[in-house]
Design an enzyme around this catalytic site. Structure first.
Site, short mmCIF file in Angstrom:
data_model
loop_
_atom_site.label_atom_id
_atom_site.label_comp_id
_atom_site.label_asym_id
_atom_site.label_seq_id
_atom_site.Cartn_x
_atom_site.Cartn_y
_atom_site.Cartn_z
N ASP A 1 -4.10 -19.59 -2.57
CA ASP A 1 -3.36 -18.33 -2.65
C ASP A 1 -4.28 -17.15 -2.96
O ASP A 1 -5.13 -17.22 -3.86
CB ASP A 1 -2.30 -18.45 -3.75
CG ASP A 1 -1.49 -17.19 -3.90
OD1 ASP A 1 -0.76 -16.88 -2.94
OD2 ASP A 1 -1.59 -16.53 -4.95
N GLU B 1 -5.23 -18.65 2.28
CA GLU B 1 -4.25 -17.57 2.45
C GLU B 1 -5.01 -16.27 2.21
O GLU B 1 -5.13 -15.80 1.08
CB GLU B 1 -3.09 -17.71 1.46
CG GLU B 1 -1.94 -16.77 1.80
CD GLU B 1 -1.76 -15.58 0.86
OE1 GLU B 1 -1.01 -14.68 1.21
OE2 GLU B 1 -2.38 -15.55 -0.23
C1 GLC Z 1 0.07 -14.39 -2.17
C2 GLC Z 1 1.51 -14.88 -2.10
C3 GLC Z 1 2.42 -13.81 -2.58
C4 GLC Z 1 2.06 -13.47 -4.01
C5 GLC Z 1 0.57 -13.14 -4.14
C6 GLC Z 1 0.14 -13.16 -5.56
O1 GLC Z 1 -0.17 -13.33 -1.33
O2 GLC Z 1 1.81 -15.29 -0.80
O3 GLC Z 1 3.77 -14.20 -2.48
O4 GLC Z 1 2.82 -12.37 -4.43
O5 GLC Z 1 -0.25 -14.07 -3.48
O6 GLC Z 1 0.03 -14.48 -6.02
#
Ligand code: GLC
Length: 664
Positions: free
Chosen positions: A288, A330
């Site tokens: 993440d 991500e």
């Molecule tokens: C990523 C997640 C998102 C979250 C962010 C902070 O982008 O997909 O939903 O708010 O990280 O953890």
């Protein structure tokens, strides 16, 4: 230096049978160069010491890895490209919204298999700040404010339930992905609690500043992630610095404290979490917000080279203990930064196995709104090739908003002005633009930059909500055409397609999204609906919208699985087939060429067939999705393909399908 760490590994495997020690050491010899290279980049003075510490963690993890997972490791090492194969289809869901609990998910495996799902991403399921401190206010950012990495959220089940679910998914040939939130922990996590209580070791896990001087210097070049509900990137905390108070780096919400990855203790602690999750049976970790790990003054503190070195080190270490584990990055970053997460330069093929193709997602929505394919083609062309051992995760929607990651230079190359086009997309998808079919909500309008992003479900953004409300049957058909086109492109790109829960039933925006006070300030909840199991009962009825969308997706999964040319090792090229109304993607795979045509307009379009043949060396046409041979007159005046509105065609050779029972 490697020797010391290796000795430590052998020592920590005491008691394991000789063949296990031998196998683990062979893996160490394979992966430790990647590990040491990564560590030496980020912690040059301490790489040796950290490698030895890691060897100890890895050995301990091997010892507790259960036999079923060791068997899985062996099988996956023989099939390392499993996640690149065309038989893979992903599904992404919140455990509670989809099936109540982890045990409930196990009961839905049959439903997922109907859709051809082989990969299940369960959204954050580890204890959050509100689980560890019921007094915590402000919610938990959909689970991304972790309070304890070592246990599952109590209302979803226990660690044992998670392990049992992993086992039953594995039996059904489904891999399990969970989130690893590694950029930040919540203010209620024991590390942050300790730091607040004056523990000096834990204080060094975070970025804490006595006053605003340094934060202000960083903020000169830092963009804001949540300008609306969490402006700025630093939060004042009265308890830090032994009660003197100070400014804590909080890129996201005020209660999400960024970790200081320049401290190797953060890496070893997080690696231990990785190994713990792997030993519960997780197959893939979604890294993440990985782009934010490394901070550098004068930059936007995203995509710094050290991020890739860190991921390389984590992955190498994980491969020694749990070789079947893969990483998915991500990183929702500008198009020219994306490929680095799969590895470019010295990190090629040594970082994440999978990465979200944010740019492709944005371009699909952009093409549908503007009825032109040139910007998408431009954005997909001229980027570095990805390593052949990796795959893109492709998607139409996810649980987050859509940020219009359109590169200014790409826009200019097709005669658009980047800022103006991004504004148009926000206006279009929030339904403000005249003639818009979409029903989205504006997310995080930034008054300073004029930027805004969009929330909304696939179906509502694609026009279904507006058409149904207007009782417009033709509009419904067009919306279903857009939904199918989006998914055909996502399934046909040649990565792992990720279907967002509810999209298979064309669920609309959730009108109740703000009912939970903890969600009311964050309209991303509009597209995170609870699963509608009543609607799902219609999935086999072809006369219903649900039935049409569900069967379309099931069909896409089946055709995809039959086409070896969709293996992710091969690049997808965007090609010009002579009309701007059609996005054309070509794949040149040894098993046969494939050209995909997506008519991004609600009108019939004619495409010169010769251009399509030339795009990938096709001789004849066979449209795999509808199983028909489009009629043209090769070389003659009628040598054109006629594409209906929103047509999605996968053109290849008729015999390009897979032999029954073949894999890979
Ligand atoms: C990523 C997640 C998102 C979250 C962010 C902070 O982008 O997909 O939903 O708010 O990280 O953890």
């Amino acid at each position: 230096m490697v020797q010391t760490a290796r000795e430590k590994l052998v020592q920590s495997l005491a008691g394991e049978p000789a063949h296990v020690v031998e196998e683990v050491c062979a893996r160490w010899d394979r992966w430790s160069p990647d590990l040491v290279d990564g560590l030496s980049t980020v912690y040059p003075a301490r790489a040796e010491e950290v490698a030895a510490q890691i060897a100890g963690l890895v050995g301990a993890a091997v010892r507790t890895r259960r036999p079923a997972l060791r068997r899985r490791d062996r099988a996956r090492q023989l099939h390392p490209d499993w996640f690149q194969c065309p038989d893979q289809v992903g599904y992404v869901a919140y455990t509670d919204r989809f099936a109540g609990t982890l045990a409930g998910v196990a009961e839905k495996v049959g439903y997922l298999r109907e859709l051809g799902v082989t990969y299940l991403h369960l959204m954050p399921l580890l204890a959050t700040r509100t689980d560890v401190d019921p007094a915590a206010v402000g919610g938990d950012d959909g689970g991304y404010a972790v309070g304890d990495y070592r246990r599952v959220r109590p209302h979803l089940g226990t660690n044992q339930d998670l392990a049992a679910l992993a086992d039953s998914l594995h039996e059904a040939d489904v891999s399990l992905t969970v989130d690893l939130v590694l950029n930040h922990v919540s203010r209620e996590h024991p590390w942050a609690v300790g730091a607040r209580a004056g523990d000096e070791r834990l204080a060094r896990f975070f970025h804490v500043f006595a006053d605003r001087t340094t934060p202000a210097a960083y903020e000169r070049t830092l963009p804001e992630v949540f300008p609306d509900f969490a402006p700025g990137s630093f939060t004042h905390d009265r308890e830090v610095r032994g009660g003197q108070g100070g400014w804590v780096w909080t890129t996201f919400n005020a209660f999400q404290w960024d970790l200081n990855w320049s401290n190797p203790d953060v890496l070893t602690e997080m690696l231990d979490v990785v190994l713990h999750l792997a030993n519960l049976g997780v197959d893939c970790l979604r890294l993440d917000a990985v782009a934010f790990l490394w901070k550098r003054m004068g930059t936007d503190c995203q995509n710094q080279p050290e991020v890739h070195a860190i991921v390389q080190a984590l992955r190498a270490a994980a491969h020694v203990a749990a070789p079947s584990l893969v990483f998915k990055a991500e990183a929702i970053v500008p198009p020219d930064q994306l490929t680095a997460y799969l590895g470019t330069g010295r990190h090629a093929g040594r970082v994440s196995d999978l990465a979200y193709h944010n740019s492709f997602m944005v371009q699909l929505w952009s093409a549908l709104a503007s009825e032109r394919a040139d910007l998408a083609r431009q954005a997909l062309t001229g980027r570095p090739p990805k390593p052949t051992t990796t795959a893109w995760a492709t998607y139409a929607r996810c649980h987050d908003d859509i940020g219009w990651a359109v590169d200014d230079a790409d826009a200019a190359a097709v005669g658009l002005q980047g800022w103006a086009h991004r504004s148009f997309l926000s206006a279009f998808y929030s339904g403000r633009h005249p003639g818009s079919f979409a029903r989205g909500l504006v997310f995080q309008h930034n008054a300073a930059t004029g930027d805004s992003r969009i929330s909304g479900s696939t179906a509502s953004l694609a026009g279904l909500e507006a058409a149904r409300e207007a009782g417009d049957a033709h509009g419904v058909d067009l919306a279903l055409g857009r939904i199918f086109l989006l998914h055909a492109a996502v399934y046909g790109f040649g990565g792992i397609p990720l279907l967002y829960s509810g999209d298979e039933l064309a669920l609309l925006n959730d009108p109740q999204w703000a009912a939970d006070p903890a969600h009311a300030g964050d309209n991303r909840w509009v597209h995170r609906p609870r699963m509608d199991w009543d609607a799902a009962l219609q999935r086999d009825d072809p006369d219903t919208v649900v039935g049409r969308v569900f069967s379309g997706l099931r069909h896409l999964a089946g055709v995809r699985a039959s086409l070896p040319s969709l293996h992710a090792a091969v690049e997808t090229e965007a090609v010009d087939v002579g009309t701007n109304a059609v996005l054309a993607l070509a794949r040149r795979h040894p098993s046969g060429p494939l050209v995909q045509l997506y008519n991004v307009t609600p009108y019939w379009q004619r495409v010169p067939a010769g251009r399509v043949r030339a795009a990938a060396g096709l001789r004849r046409f066979w449209e795999h999705l509808s199983a028909f041979a489009p009629v043209t007159e090769p070389g003659g005046a009628g040598d054109e393909l006629a594409l209906p509105p929103y047509a999605a065609w996968w053109l290849g050779e008729r015999d390009a399908g897979r032999a029954p029972g073949a894999r890979g």
